[in-house]
Design a protein around this motif. Structure first.
Motif, PDB file in Angstrom:
ATOM      1  N   GLY A 115       0.752  -1.241   0.000  1.00 43.38           N
ATOM      2  CA  GLY A 115       0.000   0.000   0.000  1.00 43.38           C
ATOM      3  C   GLY A 115       0.784   1.294   0.000  1.00 43.38           C
ATOM      4  N   ASP A 116       2.099   1.243   0.108  1.00 41.36           N
ATOM      5  CA  ASP A 116       2.899   2.473   0.110  1.00 41.36           C
ATOM      6  C   ASP A 116       3.348   2.818  -1.310  1.00 41.36           C
ATOM      7  OD1 ASP A 116       2.572   2.471   2.818  1.00 41.36           O
ATOM      8  OD2 ASP A 116       4.637   1.981   3.306  1.00 41.36           O
ATOM      9  N   ASP A 117       3.800   4.057  -1.493  1.00 41.44           N
ATOM     10  CA  ASP A 117       4.251   4.503  -2.804  1.00 41.44           C
ATOM     11  C   ASP A 117       5.554   3.815  -3.193  1.00 41.44           C
ATOM     12  OD1 ASP A 117       2.117   6.215  -3.221  1.00 41.44           O
ATOM     13  OD2 ASP A 117       3.119   7.889  -2.231  1.00 41.44           O
ATOM     14  N   ILE A 118       5.623   3.426  -4.456  1.00 44.61           N
ATOM     15  CA  ILE A 118       6.777   2.729  -5.014  1.00 44.61           C
ATOM     16  C   ILE A 118       7.212   3.462  -6.279  1.00 44.61           C
ATOM     17  CG2 ILE A 118       7.474   0.596  -6.199  1.00 44.61           C
ATOM     18  CD1 ILE A 118       7.244   0.203  -3.248  1.00 44.61           C
ATOM     19  N   ALA A 119       8.505   3.586  -6.470  1.00 49.22           N
ATOM     20  CA  ALA A 119       9.040   4.161  -7.707  1.00 49.22           C
ATOM     21  C   ALA A 119       9.303   3.032  -8.688  1.00 49.22           C
ATOM     22  CB  ALA A 119      10.327   4.923  -7.424  1.00 49.22           C
ATOM     23  N   GLY A 120       8.721   3.146  -9.861  1.00 49.58           N
ATOM     24  CA  GLY A 120       8.928   2.138 -10.889  1.00 49.58           C
ATOM     25  C   GLY A 120       7.721   2.053 -11.793  1.00 49.58           C
ATOM     26  N   ASN A 121       7.805   1.213 -12.799  1.00 51.84           N
ATOM     27  CA  ASN A 121       6.733   1.029 -13.760  1.00 51.84           C
ATOM     28  C   ASN A 121       5.736   0.011 -13.204  1.00 51.84           C
ATOM     29  OD1 ASN A 121       5.204   1.120 -16.071  1.00 51.84           O
ATOM     30  ND2 ASN A 121       6.553  -0.227 -17.230  1.00 51.84           N
ATOM     31  N   LEU A 122       4.733   0.511 -12.480  1.00 50.54           N
ATOM     32  CA  LEU A 122       3.771  -0.359 -11.814  1.00 50.54           C
ATOM     33  C   LEU A 122       2.691  -0.842 -12.768  1.00 50.54           C
ATOM     34  CD1 LEU A 122       3.244   1.553  -8.462  1.00 50.54           C
ATOM     35  CD2 LEU A 122       4.470  -0.570  -8.801  1.00 50.54           C
ATOM     36  N   PHE A 123       2.418  -2.134 -12.722  1.00 47.72           N
ATOM     37  CA  PHE A 123       1.322  -2.723 -13.482  1.00 47.72           C
ATOM     38  C   PHE A 123      -0.013  -2.272 -12.896  1.00 47.72           C
ATOM     39  CE2 PHE A 123      -1.714  -6.241 -13.980  1.00 47.72           C
ATOM     40  CZ  PHE A 123      -1.775  -6.292 -15.354  1.00 47.72           C
ATOM     41  N   ASN A 124      -0.084  -2.203 -11.580  1.00 51.39           N
ATOM     42  CA  ASN A 124      -1.282  -1.741 -10.881  1.00 51.39           C
ATOM     43  C   ASN A 124      -0.861  -0.700  -9.840  1.00 51.39           C
ATOM     44  OD1 ASN A 124       0.070  -3.837  -9.653  1.00 51.39           O
ATOM     45  ND2 ASN A 124      -1.696  -4.593  -8.574  1.00 51.39           N
ATOM     46  N   SER A 125      -1.518   0.433  -9.860  1.00 50.70           N
ATOM     47  CA  SER A 125      -1.100   1.558  -9.022  1.00 50.70           C
ATOM     48  C   SER A 125      -1.349   1.303  -7.535  1.00 50.70           C
ATOM     49  CB  SER A 125      -1.832   2.832  -9.441  1.00 50.70           C
ATOM     50  OG  SER A 125      -3.177   2.777  -9.021  1.00 50.70           O
ATOM     51  N   THR A 126      -0.634   2.040  -6.728  1.00 48.84           N
ATOM     52  CA  THR A 126      -0.790   1.954  -5.277  1.00 48.84           C
ATOM     53  C   THR A 126      -2.211   2.339  -4.863  1.00 48.84           C
ATOM     54  OG1 THR A 126       1.542   2.486  -5.025  1.00 48.84           O
ATOM     55  CG2 THR A 126       0.181   2.729  -3.084  1.00 48.84           C
ATOM     56  N   ASN A 127      -2.802   3.324  -5.529  1.00 48.90           N
ATOM     57  CA  ASN A 127      -4.171   3.741  -5.194  1.00 48.90           C
ATOM     58  C   ASN A 127      -5.172   2.615  -5.409  1.00 48.90           C
ATOM     59  OD1 ASN A 127      -3.463   6.305  -4.398  1.00 48.90           O
ATOM     60  ND2 ASN A 127      -3.720   7.167  -6.441  1.00 48.90           N
ATOM     61  N   VAL A 128      -4.999   1.854  -6.468  1.00 46.86           N
ATOM     62  CA  VAL A 128      -5.886   0.720  -6.732  1.00 46.86           C
ATOM     63  C   VAL A 128      -5.723  -0.333  -5.637  1.00 46.86           C
ATOM     64  CG1 VAL A 128      -6.335  -1.191  -8.324  1.00 46.86           C
ATOM     65  CG2 VAL A 128      -5.968   1.109  -9.211  1.00 46.86           C
ATOM     66  N   VAL A 129      -4.494  -0.603  -5.249  1.00 50.87           N
ATOM     67  CA  VAL A 129      -4.234  -1.591  -4.198  1.00 50.87           C
ATOM     68  C   VAL A 129      -4.849  -1.132  -2.882  1.00 50.87           C
ATOM     69  CG1 VAL A 129      -2.419  -2.679  -2.815  1.00 50.87           C
ATOM     70  CG2 VAL A 129      -2.175  -2.517  -5.297  1.00 50.87           C
ATOM     71  N   LYS A 130      -4.707   0.148  -2.547  1.00 48.84           N
ATOM     72  CA  LYS A 130      -5.292   0.672  -1.306  1.00 48.84           C
ATOM     73  C   LYS A 130      -6.801   0.503  -1.310  1.00 48.84           C
ATOM     74  CE  LYS A 130      -1.799   4.133  -0.224  1.00 48.84           C
ATOM     75  NZ  LYS A 130      -1.491   5.565  -0.180  1.00 48.84           N
ATOM     76  N   ARG A 131      -7.428   0.767  -2.449  1.00 46.23           N
ATOM     77  CA  ARG A 131      -8.885   0.612  -2.556  1.00 46.23           C
ATOM     78  C   ARG A 131      -9.294  -0.831  -2.345  1.00 46.23           C
ATOM     79  NH1 ARG A 131     -10.219   2.630  -7.965  1.00 46.23           N
ATOM     80  NH2 ARG A 131      -8.618   4.181  -7.671  1.00 46.23           N
ATOM     81  N   CYS A 132      -8.554  -1.752  -2.934  1.00 51.08           N
ATOM     82  CA  CYS A 132      -8.881  -3.173  -2.804  1.00 51.08           C
ATOM     83  C   CYS A 132      -8.640  -3.700  -1.397  1.00 51.08           C
ATOM     84  CB  CYS A 132      -8.070  -3.990  -3.800  1.00 51.08           C
ATOM     85  SG  CYS A 132      -8.559  -3.701  -5.498  1.00 51.08           S
ATOM     86  N   LYS A 133      -7.650  -3.147  -0.704  1.00 50.51           N
ATOM     87  CA  LYS A 133      -7.364  -3.589   0.661  1.00 50.51           C
ATOM     88  C   LYS A 133      -8.435  -3.139   1.642  1.00 50.51           C
ATOM     89  CE  LYS A 133      -3.136  -3.333   2.223  1.00 50.51           C
ATOM     90  NZ  LYS A 133      -1.795  -2.844   2.531  1.00 50.51           N
ATOM     91  N   ASN A 134      -9.133  -2.037   1.328  1.00 46.35           N
ATOM     92  CA  ASN A 134     -10.184  -1.524   2.193  1.00 46.35           C
ATOM     93  C   ASN A 134     -11.521  -2.077   1.699  1.00 46.35           C
ATOM     94  OD1 ASN A 134     -12.214  -0.015   3.408  1.00 46.35           O
ATOM     95  ND2 ASN A 134     -10.949   1.822   3.534  1.00 46.35           N
ATOM     96  N   LYS A 135     -11.987  -3.157   2.319  1.00 47.97           N
ATOM     97  CA  LYS A 135     -13.189  -3.835   1.835  1.00 47.97           C
ATOM     98  C   LYS A 135     -14.417  -2.946   1.851  1.00 47.97           C
ATOM     99  CE  LYS A 135     -11.572  -8.377   2.649  1.00 47.97           C
ATOM    100  NZ  LYS A 135     -11.776  -9.718   2.855  1.00 47.97           N
ATOM    101  N   LEU A 136     -14.563  -2.124   2.872  1.00 44.68           N
ATOM    102  CA  LEU A 136     -15.732  -1.246   2.925  1.00 44.68           C
ATOM    103  C   LEU A 136     -15.716  -0.242   1.774  1.00 44.68           C
ATOM    104  CD1 LEU A 136     -16.114  -0.606   6.755  1.00 44.68           C
ATOM    105  CD2 LEU A 136     -17.499  -2.071   5.285  1.00 44.68           C
ATOM    106  N   ALA A 137     -14.553   0.323   1.490  1.00 43.53           N
ATOM    107  CA  ALA A 137     -14.447   1.265   0.371  1.00 43.53           C
ATOM    108  C   ALA A 137     -14.694   0.551  -0.955  1.00 43.53           C
ATOM    109  CB  ALA A 137     -13.078   1.932   0.367  1.00 43.53           C
ATOM    110  N   THR A 138     -14.160  -0.656  -1.088  1.00 46.15           N
ATOM    111  CA  THR A 138     -14.368  -1.427  -2.310  1.00 46.15           C
ATOM    112  C   THR A 138     -15.845  -1.712  -2.521  1.00 46.15           C
ATOM    113  OG1 THR A 138     -12.198  -2.448  -2.104  1.00 46.15           O
ATOM    114  CG2 THR A 138     -13.796  -3.576  -3.513  1.00 46.15           C
ATOM    115  N   LEU A 139     -16.532  -2.171  -1.477  1.00 43.52           N
ATOM    116  CA  LEU A 139     -17.960  -2.463  -1.596  1.00 43.52           C
ATOM    117  C   LEU A 139     -18.759  -1.216  -1.932  1.00 43.52           C
ATOM    118  CD1 LEU A 139     -18.399  -5.005   1.334  1.00 43.52           C
ATOM    119  CD2 LEU A 139     -18.425  -5.488  -1.125  1.00 43.52           C
TER     120      LEU A 139
END
Length: 85
Positions: free
Chosen positions: A49-73
């Motif tokens: 869930g933290d910011d990473i430098a590099g060519n990300l296939f899936n962004s950190t924001n997307v991962v954060k959203r998926c990790k938060n089940k209530l926000a995802t729902l």
């Protein structure tokens, strides 16, 4: 192509299997205190869930959203995507 799968501790087993299947490196940025993955052509973020430098296939924001089940729902509900009760 140089690939890397990054993951937090709780995803280690499945992230390692994914990396092996892809012929990719695997890394836990928390453990390695490493946040720069620019030398890879592609980085697959597997739950980190933290910011990473590099060519990300899936962004950190997307991962954060998926990790938060209530926000995802909530997002799925707004988009009228059916989800199990």
């Amino acid at each position: 192509m140089r690939l890397c799968v990054i993951h937090p501790k709780r995803c280690k087993e499945s992230a390692t299997k994914l990396a092996q299947a892809l012929g990719a490196d695997v890394s836990n940025p928390y453990r390695e205190r490493r946040y720069n993955y620019r030398h890879y052509d592609m980085v697959i973020n597997y739950g980190f869930g933290d910011d990473i430098a590099g060519n990300l296939f899936n962004s950190t924001n997307v991962v954060k959203r998926c990790k938060n089940k209530l926000a995802t729902l909530s997002i799925l509900n707004i988009a009228r995507v059916p989800v199990p009760k």
